[in-house]
Design an enzyme around this catalytic site. Structure first.
Site, mmCIF file in Angstrom:
data_model
loop_
_atom_site.group_PDB
_atom_site.id
_atom_site.type_symbol
_atom_site.label_atom_id
_atom_site.label_comp_id
_atom_site.label_asym_id
_atom_site.label_seq_id
_atom_site.Cartn_x
_atom_site.Cartn_y
_atom_site.Cartn_z
ATOM 1 C CG HIS A 69 -2.040 -1.045 1.104
ATOM 2 N ND1 HIS A 69 -2.813 -1.429 2.171
ATOM 3 C CD2 HIS A 69 -2.473 -1.786 0.048
ATOM 4 C CE1 HIS A 69 -3.677 -2.369 1.778
ATOM 5 N NE2 HIS A 69 -3.486 -2.601 0.504
ATOM 6 C CB THR A 119 -3.693 -8.417 8.600
ATOM 7 O OG1 THR A 119 -4.622 -7.997 7.589
ATOM 8 C CG2 THR A 119 -3.297 -9.867 8.356
HETATM 9 P P1 OAD Z 1 -7.291 -3.848 10.542
HETATM 10 O O1 OAD Z 1 -7.506 -2.694 11.456
HETATM 11 O O2 OAD Z 1 -8.395 -4.223 9.642
HETATM 12 O O3 OAD Z 1 -6.955 -5.137 11.422
HETATM 13 C C1 OAD Z 1 -6.001 -5.079 12.457
HETATM 14 C C2 OAD Z 1 -5.876 -6.467 13.054
HETATM 15 O O4 OAD Z 1 -4.853 -6.427 14.021
HETATM 16 C C3 OAD Z 1 -7.138 -6.983 13.736
HETATM 17 O O5 OAD Z 1 -7.411 -8.293 13.280
HETATM 18 C C4 OAD Z 1 -6.764 -6.957 15.225
HETATM 19 O O6 OAD Z 1 -7.381 -8.007 15.947
HETATM 20 C C5 OAD Z 1 -5.274 -7.130 15.177
HETATM 21 N N1 OAD Z 1 -4.497 -6.561 16.283
HETATM 22 C C6 OAD Z 1 -4.722 -5.414 16.979
HETATM 23 N N2 OAD Z 1 -3.737 -5.195 17.882
HETATM 24 C C7 OAD Z 1 -2.867 -6.232 17.765
HETATM 25 C C8 OAD Z 1 -1.638 -6.580 18.394
HETATM 26 N N3 OAD Z 1 -1.087 -5.819 19.342
HETATM 27 N N4 OAD Z 1 -1.026 -7.717 17.994
HETATM 28 C C9 OAD Z 1 -1.567 -8.510 17.043
HETATM 29 N N5 OAD Z 1 -2.709 -8.241 16.403
HETATM 30 C C10 OAD Z 1 -3.366 -7.102 16.755
HETATM 31 O O7 OAD Z 1 -5.933 -3.573 9.764
HETATM 32 P P2 OAD Z 1 -5.405 -4.230 8.405
HETATM 33 O O8 OAD Z 1 -5.764 -5.659 8.321
HETATM 34 O O9 OAD Z 1 -3.989 -3.854 8.278
HETATM 35 O O10 OAD Z 1 -5.897 -0.028 3.612
HETATM 36 O O11 OAD Z 1 -6.229 -3.432 7.322
HETATM 37 C C11 OAD Z 1 -5.981 -3.653 5.964
HETATM 38 C C12 OAD Z 1 -6.146 -2.400 5.180
HETATM 39 O O12 OAD Z 1 -7.406 -1.795 5.491
HETATM 40 C C13 OAD Z 1 -5.170 -1.302 5.524
HETATM 41 O O13 OAD Z 1 -3.932 -1.447 4.855
HETATM 42 C C14 OAD Z 1 -5.880 -0.067 5.057
HETATM 43 C C15 OAD Z 1 -7.226 -0.361 5.650
HETATM 44 O O14 OAD Z 1 -8.310 0.268 5.117
HETATM 45 C C16 OAD Z 1 -5.958 1.141 2.969
HETATM 46 O O15 OAD Z 1 -6.031 2.209 3.550
HETATM 47 C C17 OAD Z 1 -5.911 1.011 1.477
#
Ligand code: OAD
Length: 252
Positions: free
Chosen positions: A126, A194
């Site tokens: 990204h 993620t």
């Molecule tokens: P999300 O916010 O969707 O998911 C974050 C994940 O991290 C969740 O499954 C949480 O349970 C987990 N989590 C939180 N704290 C944690 C920790 N300390 N250790 C381990 N896990 C933890 O974020 P992404 O999956 O990165 O795209 O989201 C994907 C994309 O959606 C991003 O790149 C962005 C967003 O919209 C764009 O902006 C194009």
């Protein structure tokens, strides 16, 4: 396939043994890996998309209409770019690359923290908030050194845009192709922090699995039910524990 649900000494040992034996491990990371660096996730409790509508603030269509909205979301991070530091999870992944187990990190994050932690082979699908580009003349700026203004303008007068992928934009073809190749050929995929729902990144663990890789999920809650192993723990706790176990094997 037996799914592992227990957070136990045995689970860490088994996962570390698998990684040490198979190597060829690719990590796919998301916002959760940076949560312990003080960067909010998107969809967890208190995440960015609870406060901001992603289409209004982070789509290319919205950026074209009013770039100051995306800048109001991201400008502060860009100005504070040097303040954010990698946490134990980023450092552990860099260490696993150093010892020849992790081959590459594919990240959806735009914070640049994997590179700051010392990971060498990082695919930022990204983009990265450090790179800022003028939409008129193409001049590049590097965070945190950007002109003032909301939105900031280039010396030529053009609008500046962080070199990140917004909703409605395609991922750079070569970058995603590389991520697909890495996923299809790895023997283990570590899925870290993620929600694994945003495409096309969300297709990568399936690609890995179809090609015979084992999937190890590290998350504070299960997000990818098809994983072979679940470590339900903060990334900054789980990954250093895996490193410690892997190191024990190398001293056996
Ligand atoms: P999300 O916010 O969707 O998911 C974050 C994940 O991290 C969740 O499954 C949480 O349970 C987990 N989590 C939180 N704290 C944690 C920790 N300390 N250790 C381990 N896990 C933890 O974020 P992404 O999956 O990165 O795209 O989201 C994907 C994309 O959606 C991003 O790149 C962005 C967003 O919209 C764009 O902006 C194009």
């Amino acid at each position: 396939m037996v799914k592992k649900n227990i957070d136990s000494e045995a689970l860490y040992k088994e996962v570390a043994r698998l990684m040490a034996d198979r190597k060829q491990c690719v990590a796919l990371t998301g916002a959760g890996v940076s949560a312990e660096s003080g960067i909010p996730t998107f969809r967890s409790k208190g995440g960015l998309w609870e406060k901001y509508d992603p289409i209004e603030f982070a789509s290319i269509e919205a950026f074209r209409k009013d770039p100051s909205k995306y800048w109001s979301l991201r400008g502060e991070f860009i100005k504070d770019y040097d303040r954010y530091q990698p946490n134990k999870a980023h450092l552990a992944l860099a260490e696993l690359e150093h010892v020849g187990i992790v081959r590459c990190v594919i990240t959806q994050n735009i914070d640049g923290l994997h590179k700051k932690a010392g990971s060498k082979n990082v695919i930022e699908i990204h983009g990265n908030l450090m790179e800022i580009i003028c939409l008129v003349c193409g001049k590049g700026y590097k965070a945190p050194h950007i002109p003032d203004g909301m939105p900031p303008h280039c010396s030529c007068g053009g609008i500046l845009k962080p070199n990140t992928v917004l909703f409605g934009e395609e991922l750079p073809v070569g970058v995603f192709m590389k991520a697909k190749e890495e996923s299809a050929s790895c023997r283990i995929m570590l899925l870290v922090g993620t929600s694994a729902i945003v495409q096309p990144a969300a297709s990568l663990p399936y690609l890995a699995k179809q090609n015979g890789a084992k999937i190890i999920e590290i998350n504070i809650e299960k997000a990818f039910p098809e994983a072979d192993y679940f470590i339900i723990e903060k990334a900054g706790t789980a990954l250093p524990r895996i490193v410690a176990e892997v190191n024990k094997f190398s001293h056996e």
